[in-house]
Scaffold this motif. Structure first.
Motif, PDB file in Angstrom:
ATOM      1  N   CYS A   1       0.828  -1.217   0.000  1.00 36.59           N
ATOM      2  CA  CYS A   1       0.000   0.000   0.000  1.00 36.59           C
ATOM      3  C   CYS A   1       0.856   1.259   0.000  1.00 36.59           C
ATOM      4  CB  CYS A   1      -0.921   0.004   1.221  1.00 36.59           C
ATOM      5  SG  CYS A   1      -2.109  -1.347   1.244  1.00 36.59           S
TER       6      CYS A   1
ATOM      7  N   HIS B   1       2.013   2.947  -3.120  1.00 35.61           N
ATOM      8  CA  HIS B   1       1.021   3.667  -3.927  1.00 35.61           C
ATOM      9  C   HIS B   1       1.046   5.178  -3.693  1.00 35.61           C
ATOM     10  CE1 HIS B   1      -0.329  -0.364  -4.854  1.00 35.61           C
ATOM     11  NE2 HIS B   1      -1.099   0.138  -5.798  1.00 35.61           N
TER      12      HIS B   1
ATOM     13  N   VAL C   1      -5.304   1.112  -4.624  1.00 36.42           N
ATOM     14  CA  VAL C   1      -6.208   2.111  -4.034  1.00 36.42           C
ATOM     15  C   VAL C   1      -7.459   2.267  -4.885  1.00 36.42           C
ATOM     16  CG1 VAL C   1      -6.432   4.468  -3.172  1.00 36.42           C
ATOM     17  CG2 VAL C   1      -4.223   3.308  -3.044  1.00 36.42           C
TER      18      VAL C   1
ATOM     19  N   GLY D   1      -2.799   1.872   8.376  1.00 38.96           N
ATOM     20  CA  GLY D   1      -1.678   1.491   7.522  1.00 38.96           C
ATOM     21  C   GLY D   1      -0.375   1.935   8.148  1.00 38.96           C
TER      22      GLY D   1
ATOM     23  N   THR E   1       1.427   6.069   5.070  1.00 40.90           N
ATOM     24  CA  THR E   1       0.120   5.929   4.418  1.00 40.90           C
ATOM     25  C   THR E   1      -0.936   6.772   5.125  1.00 40.90           C
ATOM     26  OG1 THR E   1       0.518   3.738   3.476  1.00 40.90           O
ATOM     27  CG2 THR E   1      -1.764   4.285   3.995  1.00 40.90           C
TER      28      THR E   1
ATOM     29  N   GLY F   1      -5.252  -0.776   5.151  1.00 40.32           N
ATOM     30  CA  GLY F   1      -4.421  -0.139   4.138  1.00 40.32           C
ATOM     31  C   GLY F   1      -2.948  -0.450   4.267  1.00 40.32           C
ATOM     32  N   CYS F   2      -2.651  -1.661   4.674  1.00 37.05           N
ATOM     33  CA  CYS F   2      -1.276  -2.176   4.704  1.00 37.05           C
ATOM     34  C   CYS F   2      -1.377  -3.665   4.441  1.00 37.05           C
ATOM     35  CB  CYS F   2      -0.608  -1.913   6.048  1.00 37.05           C
ATOM     36  SG  CYS F   2       0.989  -2.758   6.229  1.00 37.05           S
ATOM     37  N   THR F   3      -0.549  -4.183   3.554  1.00 38.54           N
ATOM     38  CA  THR F   3      -0.674  -5.582   3.170  1.00 38.54           C
ATOM     39  C   THR F   3      -0.278  -6.544   4.290  1.00 38.54           C
ATOM     40  OG1 THR F   3       1.495  -5.367   2.086  1.00 38.54           O
ATOM     41  CG2 THR F   3      -0.457  -5.212   0.686  1.00 38.54           C
TER      42      THR F   3
ATOM     43  N   ALA G   1      -7.567  -4.376   1.701  1.00 40.34           N
ATOM     44  CA  ALA G   1      -6.972  -3.904   0.452  1.00 40.34           C
ATOM     45  C   ALA G   1      -6.230  -5.016  -0.274  1.00 40.34           C
ATOM     46  CB  ALA G   1      -6.023  -2.739   0.738  1.00 40.34           C
TER      47      ALA G   1
END
Length: 230
Positions: free
Chosen positions: A84, A87, A105, A124, A128, A196-198, A216
């Motif tokens: 994320c 991005h 996103v 995130g 982020t 919002g963080c893998t 996400a």
């Protein structure tokens, strides 16, 4: 099938999830023994995260572009960033490569619209949550994005970098992450939470929160599978 260029490593656990779920997801969707071609280039999360915290867009762009050249040479049909934070400079990187890129996103925005969410809590890395790249795309579609308190943002960022990226999640850390998520519902009145963080599925993957989550990573992976088969 289209050939994917996956920019991974940020961190390793998320990259493994992307690789496994994309490969078997394509097989499952087609209903036969076939696997897509993927070229994976691995970056270091411990270089990437500081770029995000300091909002060093040029440094981050240069670092990613150095690895994007590999899928270009490997004749990949499109590129996905399995992170994320990367991005933050998605548009900058996309302008420098002739290969199409699939934005994590943007596909999250589409999913939020589909589910009719109006207000989301973004969790995130510190970079982020501090930056505006998530918020801007959602707000173009009339969806408000908020973040936790500054103190909680710093806490989340530290634990992502120093625990989750080391494949560690303690009981106390998990409880605090859950508390922060639930505070978003009770104090901020959000409809859902953006993971919002893998690495965050490590925390929330088996947890039942008071409100839904937009994962996400999973949303991105499903859209990558669809693009491979398009």
């Amino acid at each position: 099938m289209k050939k994917l260029g996956l920019i991974g490593g940020v961190g390793p656990k998320a990259t493994l999830q992307y690789y496994k779920e994309i490969e078997y997801g394509v097989m499952k969707k087609l209903g036969k023994s076939v696997l897509p071609e993927i070229t994976i280039e691995s970056l270091s999360c411990f270089k990437m995260i500081p770029f995000g915290v300091t909002q060093d867009y040029e440094g981050m762009t240069e670092y990613i572009l150095g690895e994007v050249r590999t899928p270009e040479k490997a004749n990949c049909d499109f590129i996905a960033l399995a992170c994320c934070t990367e991005h933050m400079v998605f548009d900058r990187v996309a302008r420098e490569t002739a290969i199409p890129m699939l934005s994590l996103v943007q596909v999250c925005v589409s999913e939020a619209k589909k589910k009719k969410f109006n207000k989301l809590l973004l969790l995130g890395t510190e970079g982020t949550m501090k930056d505006t790249y998530f918020k801007e795309l959602f707000e173009k579609e009339g969806i408000q994005v908020v973040t936790p308190s500054e103190e909680d943002c710093k806490w989340i960022g530290w634990h992502i970098e120093n625990e989750l990226e080391h494949d560690v999640i303690t009981k106390d850390t998990k409880e605090k992450f859950i508390e922060i998520a639930n505070k978003g519902y009770s104090d901020l009145g959000v409809d859902a939470i953006i993971l919002g963080c893998t690495e965050l599925p490590m925390v929330y993957g088996d947890v039942e929160l008071k409100i839904p989550t937009l994962d996400a990573t999973k949303i991105h992976i499903q859209n990558i599978i669809d693009e491979i088969l398009r």
